[in-house]
Design a protein around this motif. Structure first.
Motif, PDB file in Angstrom:
ATOM      1  N   GLY A  48       0.805  -1.203   0.000  1.00 26.00           N
ATOM      2  CA  GLY A  48       0.000   0.000   0.000  1.00 26.00           C
ATOM      3  C   GLY A  48       0.844   1.262   0.000  1.00 26.00           C
ATOM      4  O   GLY A  48       2.076   1.221   0.028  1.00 26.00           O
ATOM      5  N   ARG A  49       0.148   2.381  -0.050  1.00 28.65           N
ATOM      6  CA  ARG A  49       0.841   3.660  -0.080  1.00 28.65           C
ATOM      7  C   ARG A  49       1.474   3.993   1.268  1.00 28.65           C
ATOM      8  O   ARG A  49       1.002   3.554   2.323  1.00 28.65           O
ATOM      9  CB  ARG A  49      -0.143   4.773  -0.461  1.00 28.65           C
ATOM     10  N   ILE A  50       2.539   4.792   1.192  1.00 26.77           N
ATOM     11  CA  ILE A  50       3.190   5.237   2.420  1.00 26.77           C
ATOM     12  C   ILE A  50       2.302   6.293   3.070  1.00 26.77           C
ATOM     13  O   ILE A  50       1.867   7.248   2.408  1.00 26.77           O
ATOM     14  CB  ILE A  50       4.573   5.835   2.121  1.00 26.77           C
ATOM     15  N   PRO A  51       2.007   6.163   4.351  1.00 24.61           N
ATOM     16  CA  PRO A  51       1.161   7.175   5.017  1.00 24.61           C
ATOM     17  C   PRO A  51       1.784   8.563   4.938  1.00 24.61           C
ATOM     18  O   PRO A  51       3.007   8.717   5.039  1.00 24.61           O
ATOM     19  CB  PRO A  51       1.100   6.672   6.473  1.00 24.61           C
ATOM     20  N   ARG A  92      13.185  -2.144   3.093  1.00 27.15           N
ATOM     21  CA  ARG A  92      12.484  -3.435   3.145  1.00 27.15           C
ATOM     22  C   ARG A  92      11.996  -3.887   1.772  1.00 27.15           C
ATOM     23  O   ARG A  92      11.565  -5.034   1.628  1.00 27.15           O
ATOM     24  CB  ARG A  92      11.288  -3.344   4.099  1.00 27.15           C
ATOM     25  N   THR A  93      12.031  -3.000   0.799  1.00 24.71           N
ATOM     26  CA  THR A  93      11.628  -3.394  -0.550  1.00 24.71           C
ATOM     27  C   THR A  93      12.704  -4.262  -1.185  1.00 24.71           C
ATOM     28  O   THR A  93      13.863  -4.272  -0.738  1.00 24.71           O
ATOM     29  CB  THR A  93      11.387  -2.154  -1.423  1.00 24.71           C
ATOM     30  N   LYS A  94      12.355  -4.987  -2.237  1.00 24.86           N
ATOM     31  CA  LYS A  94      13.333  -5.844  -2.910  1.00 24.86           C
ATOM     32  C   LYS A  94      14.498  -5.040  -3.477  1.00 24.86           C
ATOM     33  O   LYS A  94      15.660  -5.417  -3.299  1.00 24.86           O
ATOM     34  CB  LYS A  94      12.649  -6.661  -4.010  1.00 24.86           C
ATOM     35  N   PRO A  95      14.243  -3.899  -4.175  1.00 21.39           N
ATOM     36  CA  PRO A  95      15.388  -3.097  -4.649  1.00 21.39           C
ATOM     37  C   PRO A  95      16.237  -2.556  -3.504  1.00 21.39           C
ATOM     38  O   PRO A  95      17.462  -2.503  -3.601  1.00 21.39           O
ATOM     39  CB  PRO A  95      14.724  -1.957  -5.432  1.00 21.39           C
ATOM     40  N   GLY A  96      15.598  -2.164  -2.394  1.00 18.32           N
ATOM     41  CA  GLY A  96      16.339  -1.645  -1.250  1.00 18.32           C
ATOM     42  C   GLY A  96      17.213  -2.707  -0.610  1.00 18.32           C
ATOM     43  O   GLY A  96      18.380  -2.458  -0.279  1.00 18.32           O
ATOM     44  N   ARG A 106      11.172   1.749   5.431  1.00 20.30           N
ATOM     45  CA  ARG A 106      10.282   1.079   4.480  1.00 20.30           C
ATOM     46  C   ARG A 106      10.993   0.840   3.149  1.00 20.30           C
ATOM     47  O   ARG A 106      10.857  -0.223   2.544  1.00 20.30           O
ATOM     48  CB  ARG A 106       9.029   1.932   4.284  1.00 20.30           C
ATOM     49  N   LYS A 107      11.787   1.820   2.718  1.00 25.06           N
ATOM     50  CA  LYS A 107      12.500   1.655   1.441  1.00 25.06           C
ATOM     51  C   LYS A 107      13.497   0.503   1.506  1.00 25.06           C
ATOM     52  O   LYS A 107      13.669  -0.248   0.533  1.00 25.06           O
ATOM     53  CB  LYS A 107      13.234   2.958   1.087  1.00 25.06           C
TER      54      LYS A 107
END
Length: 460
Positions: A374-377, A391-395, A388-389
């Motif tokens: 979902g979107r970042i609050p 935790r993403t696959k690219p990060g 959060r970044k």
């Protein structure tokens, strides 16, 4: 005919690379410029001395006495020294006299690597390591102990001065009696050695105390000024005099913390915790390393145990040295702060450098949780957005490269170049020595990368 050192040294040896580098590639103008007058016995050729220092710092032989010994029993050193053995005092004086020029070899080594296409600036990693200072932490004294010791020494000096005054009065009475009997022929009385020693010790204690108090005042001033600026930003105010007044008021009432310390051997070094968890008298060495060939693009030394203040200065130095801002910058949790997260966002907007900054340390074998969908609050803080970044696959993929880029460089400098301990004292000297170590690291990378063609690609 006597044997030739050239026959003893294999082709492709590091010593041959260093000789060719010094004789044909490096700009020695700043060093040679100081040898314009003929005074006394001719000095050793500066190129010879530079050869020995570069080769020594590349192979872990950094002590001037060790270099002198190697010039007798090591073929590589004897080849570079043209079978001459400079004494250790000459080597140490040369290093001390030309330390700034030796540190500038770092930028030259970086430009050579760029010329060979070894620096891509697609991804860089920034990290710090603690270098042990040439001083024992047992020679440090805390602020409360300094104050108590200063009072004790002052009392001892007062007692000694009273004893000296009594001795002088007795001596004067005896002299007066002898003058009346034998005639005037008096001599000055020297200050007793013990009193002189105590006064010198008191001066060192007072200097250390003044240093700690000045540092505490400066920290208080900086915090107060920053707080006032942030208040003015919130209120839409812009009054530089209020910022100055706030800083001066805070500095006037600042008091050192009880754990604040000063070292008598190297006052600019600090007690820091190293990677093994031990507390050592040290400096904090910083480095920015390029991903392509582990070339160091920026190197500096600070007296601050925290890495956080070095984030912006190190990336700025890297960009100034290479002329390029990297696409990505990887930094660990030691650099995470609100100010650095804001600076990272500004850097991406202005220069296109995306920063991946860890927001907390992971326990052993702890896995990074996946990013929520979902979107970042809109209410998320910069730290939450960065977490959060990562935790993403690219990060995850980008940050995973950090250890493989920068930590092997520190390991190579500590082991192959014997760079865990500094030989020189003072922050400026420590910075110069760290940059010389970084320069030799880069030159070793160039040597291995260009082993087949020598320096043909550079010399043309």
């Amino acid at each position: 005919m006597p044997p030739s050192l050239d026959d003893w040294l294999p082709e492709g040896h590091l010593a041959r690379f260093v000789a060719e580098l010094v004789d044909e590639v490096l700009d020695l103008g700043p060093i040679l410029a100081s040898y314009t007058q003929t005074r006394g016995y001719p000095p050793y050729d500066p190129r010879l001395m530079l050869r020995l220092l570069i080769y020594g710092y590349s192979t872990g032989v950094r002590s001037s006495r060790a270099i002198e010994r190697k010039c007798v029993d090591d073929v590589g050193f004897r080849f570079l020294a043209a079978d001459v053995a400079p004494d250790f005092r000459s080597i140490a004086r040369f290093r001390r006299r030309h330390l700034a020029a030796l540190a500038d070899l770092f930028v030259q080594s970086l430009r050579l690597a760029q010329k060979l296409g070894m620096v891509k600036m697609g991804r860089v990693a920034l990290d710090g390591t603690k270098l042990e200072a040439n001083a024992s932490r047992h020679k440090a004294m805390s602020y409360p102990r300094l104050v108590a010791k200063e009072e004790q020494v002052e009392a001892e000096i007062a007692a000694l001065e009273a004893a000296v005054a009594a001795l002088l009065a007795d001596a004067e009475a005896v002299d007066a009696a002898e003058d009346a009997r034998f005639g005037v022929d008096g001599k000055d009385t020297d200050l007793p050695a013990e009193l002189d020693r105590r006064e010198k010790r008191l001066a060192r204690l007072q200097a250390a105390r003044a240093q700690i108090e000045a540092e505490a005042a400066e920290r208080a001033r900086a915090r107060a000024e920053d707080k006032e600026r942030r208040r003015q930003d919130r209120d839409g105010d812009d009054d530089g005099q209020k910022v100055t007044d706030a800083g001066q008021a805070a500095a006037a009432v600042a008091r050192p913390k009880p754990k604040a310390q000063a070292n008598f051997t190297d006052p600019q070094s600090r007690i820091m915790r190293n990677s093994d968890g031990a507390y050592v008298q040290a400096y904090n060495a910083q480095a920015v390393v390029d991903d392509a060939h582990q070339i160091i693009t920026a190197a500096d030394v600070t007296d601050c145990a925290s890495d956080a203040p070095s984030y912006t200065p190190m990336l700025e130095q890297s960009a100034a040295n290479t002329g390029i801002h990297p696409d990505q910058a990887l930094v660990d949790a030691g650099y995470c702060s609100d100010a650095n997260l804001d600076a990272a966002a500004t850097r991406q907007a202005e220069h296109g450098t995306e920063t991946f900054m860890a927001t907390g340390r992971l326990a052993h074998d702890e896995q990074v949780p996946p990013a929520p969908r979902g979107r970042i609050p809109a209410s998320a803080t910069p730290k939450q957005r960065m977490a959060r970044k990562l935790r993403t696959k690219p990060g995850k993929a980008a940050y995973r490269r950090r250890k493989a880029i920068v930590e092997p460089v520190f390991g190579q400098i500590m082991t192959r170049q014997n760079g865990r301990n500094l030989l020189l004292r003072g922050k400026d000297a420590a910075r110069g020595e760290w940059r010389l170590l970084a320069a030799c690291h880069n030159l070793l990378k160039i040597f291995r990368y260009n082993a087949v063609s020598g320096l043909a690609a550079i010399t043309g």
